[in-house]
Motif scaffolding. Structure first.
Motif, PDB file in Angstrom:
ATOM      1  N   UNK A 135      -0.528 -56.119  39.885  1.00  0.00           N
ATOM      2  CA  UNK A 135       0.117 -57.295  39.258  1.00  0.00           C
ATOM      3  C   UNK A 135       1.554 -57.002  38.789  1.00  0.00           C
ATOM      4  N   UNK A 136       2.098 -55.849  39.190  1.00  0.00           N
ATOM      5  CA  UNK A 136       3.491 -55.534  38.854  1.00  0.00           C
ATOM      6  C   UNK A 136       4.457 -56.421  39.638  1.00  0.00           C
ATOM      7  N   UNK A 137       5.675 -56.565  39.137  1.00  0.00           N
ATOM      8  CA  UNK A 137       6.637 -57.518  39.692  1.00  0.00           C
ATOM      9  C   UNK A 137       7.756 -56.844  40.489  1.00  0.00           C
ATOM     10  N   UNK A 138       8.154 -57.519  41.558  1.00  0.00           N
ATOM     11  CA  UNK A 138       9.351 -57.163  42.315  1.00  0.00           C
ATOM     12  C   UNK A 138      10.268 -58.373  42.283  1.00  0.00           C
ATOM     13  N   UNK A 139      11.407 -58.239  41.619  1.00  0.00           N
ATOM     14  CA  UNK A 139      12.365 -59.345  41.516  1.00  0.00           C
ATOM     15  C   UNK A 139      13.709 -58.912  42.063  1.00  0.00           C
ATOM     16  N   UNK A 140      14.211 -59.627  43.066  1.00  0.00           N
ATOM     17  CA  UNK A 140      15.457 -59.173  43.677  1.00  0.00           C
ATOM     18  C   UNK A 140      16.246 -60.318  44.291  1.00  0.00           C
ATOM     19  N   UNK A 141      17.505 -60.043  44.526  1.00  0.00           N
ATOM     20  CA  UNK A 141      18.327 -60.906  45.372  1.00  0.00           C
ATOM     21  C   UNK A 141      18.814 -60.062  46.529  1.00  0.00           C
ATOM     22  N   UNK A 142      18.895 -60.692  47.689  1.00  0.00           N
ATOM     23  CA  UNK A 142      19.493 -60.066  48.863  1.00  0.00           C
ATOM     24  C   UNK A 142      20.282 -61.160  49.571  1.00  0.00           C
ATOM     25  N   UNK A 143      20.672 -60.931  50.815  1.00  0.00           N
ATOM     26  CA  UNK A 143      21.492 -61.926  51.502  1.00  0.00           C
ATOM     27  C   UNK A 143      20.842 -62.381  52.801  1.00  0.00           C
ATOM     28  N   UNK A 144      21.083 -63.655  53.134  1.00  0.00           N
ATOM     29  CA  UNK A 144      20.532 -64.261  54.338  1.00  0.00           C
ATOM     30  C   UNK A 144      21.508 -64.241  55.505  1.00  0.00           C
ATOM     31  N   UNK A 145      21.083 -64.876  56.578  1.00  0.00           N
ATOM     32  CA  UNK A 145      21.761 -64.758  57.874  1.00  0.00           C
ATOM     33  C   UNK A 145      23.189 -65.296  57.906  1.00  0.00           C
ATOM     34  N   UNK A 146      23.517 -66.224  57.021  1.00  0.00           N
ATOM     35  CA  UNK A 146      24.880 -66.776  57.034  1.00  0.00           C
ATOM     36  C   UNK A 146      25.839 -66.030  56.113  1.00  0.00           C
ATOM     37  N   UNK A 147      25.396 -64.881  55.605  1.00  0.00           N
ATOM     38  CA  UNK A 147      26.260 -64.119  54.710  1.00  0.00           C
ATOM     39  C   UNK A 147      27.477 -63.568  55.467  1.00  0.00           C
ATOM     40  N   UNK A 148      28.664 -63.839  54.932  1.00  0.00           N
ATOM     41  CA  UNK A 148      29.924 -63.388  55.541  1.00  0.00           C
ATOM     42  C   UNK A 148      29.979 -63.753  57.026  1.00  0.00           C
ATOM     43  N   UNK A 149      29.455 -64.929  57.345  1.00  0.00           N
ATOM     44  CA  UNK A 149      29.331 -65.361  58.742  1.00  0.00           C
ATOM     45  C   UNK A 149      30.689 -65.444  59.440  1.00  0.00           C
ATOM     46  N   UNK A 150      31.725 -65.765  58.671  1.00  0.00           N
ATOM     47  CA  UNK A 150      33.069 -65.874  59.255  1.00  0.00           C
ATOM     48  C   UNK A 150      33.523 -64.528  59.825  1.00  0.00           C
ATOM     49  N   UNK A 151      33.238 -63.458  59.078  1.00  0.00           N
ATOM     50  CA  UNK A 151      33.649 -62.114  59.507  1.00  0.00           C
ATOM     51  C   UNK A 151      32.861 -61.693  60.743  1.00  0.00           C
ATOM     52  N   UNK A 152      31.565 -61.986  60.729  1.00  0.00           N
ATOM     53  CA  UNK A 152      30.718 -61.597  61.862  1.00  0.00           C
ATOM     54  C   UNK A 152      31.149 -62.331  63.137  1.00  0.00           C
ATOM     55  N   UNK A 153      31.477 -63.606  62.984  1.00  0.00           N
ATOM     56  CA  UNK A 153      31.891 -64.394  64.159  1.00  0.00           C
ATOM     57  C   UNK A 153      33.182 -63.855  64.771  1.00  0.00           C
ATOM     58  N   UNK A 154      34.099 -63.419  63.927  1.00  0.00           N
ATOM     59  CA  UNK A 154      35.413 -63.000  64.421  1.00  0.00           C
ATOM     60  C   UNK A 154      35.480 -61.535  64.823  1.00  0.00           C
ATOM     61  N   UNK A 155      34.683 -60.672  64.184  1.00  0.00           N
ATOM     62  CA  UNK A 155      34.808 -59.231  64.444  1.00  0.00           C
ATOM     63  C   UNK A 155      33.544 -58.620  65.056  1.00  0.00           C
ATOM     64  N   UNK A 156      32.414 -59.347  64.960  1.00  0.00           N
ATOM     65  CA  UNK A 156      31.153 -58.768  65.412  1.00  0.00           C
ATOM     66  C   UNK A 156      30.581 -57.760  64.422  1.00  0.00           C
ATOM     67  N   UNK A 157      31.288 -57.542  63.304  1.00  0.00           N
ATOM     68  CA  UNK A 157      30.855 -56.565  62.301  1.00  0.00           C
ATOM     69  C   UNK A 157      30.006 -57.241  61.236  1.00  0.00           C
ATOM     70  N   UNK A 158      28.991 -56.542  60.770  1.00  0.00           N
ATOM     71  CA  UNK A 158      28.177 -57.083  59.676  1.00  0.00           C
ATOM     72  C   UNK A 158      26.765 -56.546  59.730  1.00  0.00           C
TER      73      UNK A 158
END
Length: 250
Positions: A135-158
């Motif tokens: 019953x212990x808790x895991x609470x977190x934030x991470x990032x989804x597929x559109x994170x920094x999407x502009x950079x990925x589209x232009x450089x392929x990096x991410x």
């Protein structure tokens, strides 16, 4: 994409001071995650682990509300310790969390804007499950597929990000029940594409760009191509946080 943890540590260490000033979105995300933790997690926790504590955006909020006997703080490099001189009962776990032995019988594991750097997140989720009490808790934030999407589209990096659906599936496969999951998109606006790159460098997230070397020509091309992400507010950069509160089933 393989992640060079030594490079990640180096870039974040280099961005240590500028991160505090420029990581406005990460600070907002920590604050939002803290609100969800307050709603869904018990206030009294004997033993807590935070993965990727950084400059302490989440940690400092967390200790204003939650009572704990022991707080284990993890990050890749020891320089982060300077941000935590006011917090009691800290034990340090410096290094790659995927390689370290996790403390056992934890009441909670928390993490803000760090788990996207893991090379094998499902394996880590299994290890977190085993480190938590029932019953212990895991609470977190991470990032989804559109994170920094502009950079990925232009450089392929991410990074390769999980969707919230896949994240939910991986958690359930690791023995967690989802208490709460939500995603949103946040946009920052800049006066020039150069400012976008400066922002990314100041927050350490260029750690993915090991093989990317800018030339004068490629920079000019990047600035030109970035016009497609310009509107009346400026040049857009997208962040796509996902917030999760999960609980170990048994």
């Amino acid at each position: 994409m393989s992640i060079d943890k030594a490079l990640v540590a180096q870039r974040f260490a280099k961005a240590g001071q500028s991160y505090v000033e420029h990581a406005v979105v990460q600070k907002q995300i920590s604050a939002q995650l803290f609100e969800y933790l307050k709603v869904y997690c018990p206030q009294n926790l004997a033993s807590v682990l935070e993965i990727g504590c950084g400059s302490g955006n989440l940690t400092h909020l967390f200790q204003t509300h939650f009572q704990f006997e022991q707080l284990f703080l993890n990050d890749l490099y020891a320089d982060v310790e300077q941000h935590f001189s006011t917090i009691q009962n800290i034990a340090w776990l410096i290094g790659d969390i995927e390689q370290l032995t996790l403390p056992q019988s934890l009441d909670a594991v928390i993490s803000s804007s760090a788990l996207q750097w893991m090379t094998d997140l499902p394996k880590l989720l299994h290890r977190i499950h085993d480190a938590l009490k029932p019953k212990g808790y895991l609470g977190f934030s991470t990032f989804g597929e559109n994170n920094l999407i502009e950079i990925k589209k232009l450089t392929g990096q991410g990074l390769n990000y999980y969707s919230s659906e896949v994240l939910k599936q991986k958690l359930e496969e690791s023995g967690f029940e989802i208490v709460f999951i939500e995603e949103e998109q946040k946009h920052l606006y800049f006066d020039h594409p150069k400012s976008v790159l400066q922002h990314l460098k100041a927050t350490g997230v260029t750690a993915t760009a090991k093989s990317h070397r800018w030339t004068k020509q490629s920079l000019q091309q990047f600035y030109s191509d970035y016009q497609q992400f310009h509107d009346e507010q400026g040049f857009r950069l997208t962040y796509h946080p996902i917030y999760v509160i999960a609980r170990r089933i048994a």
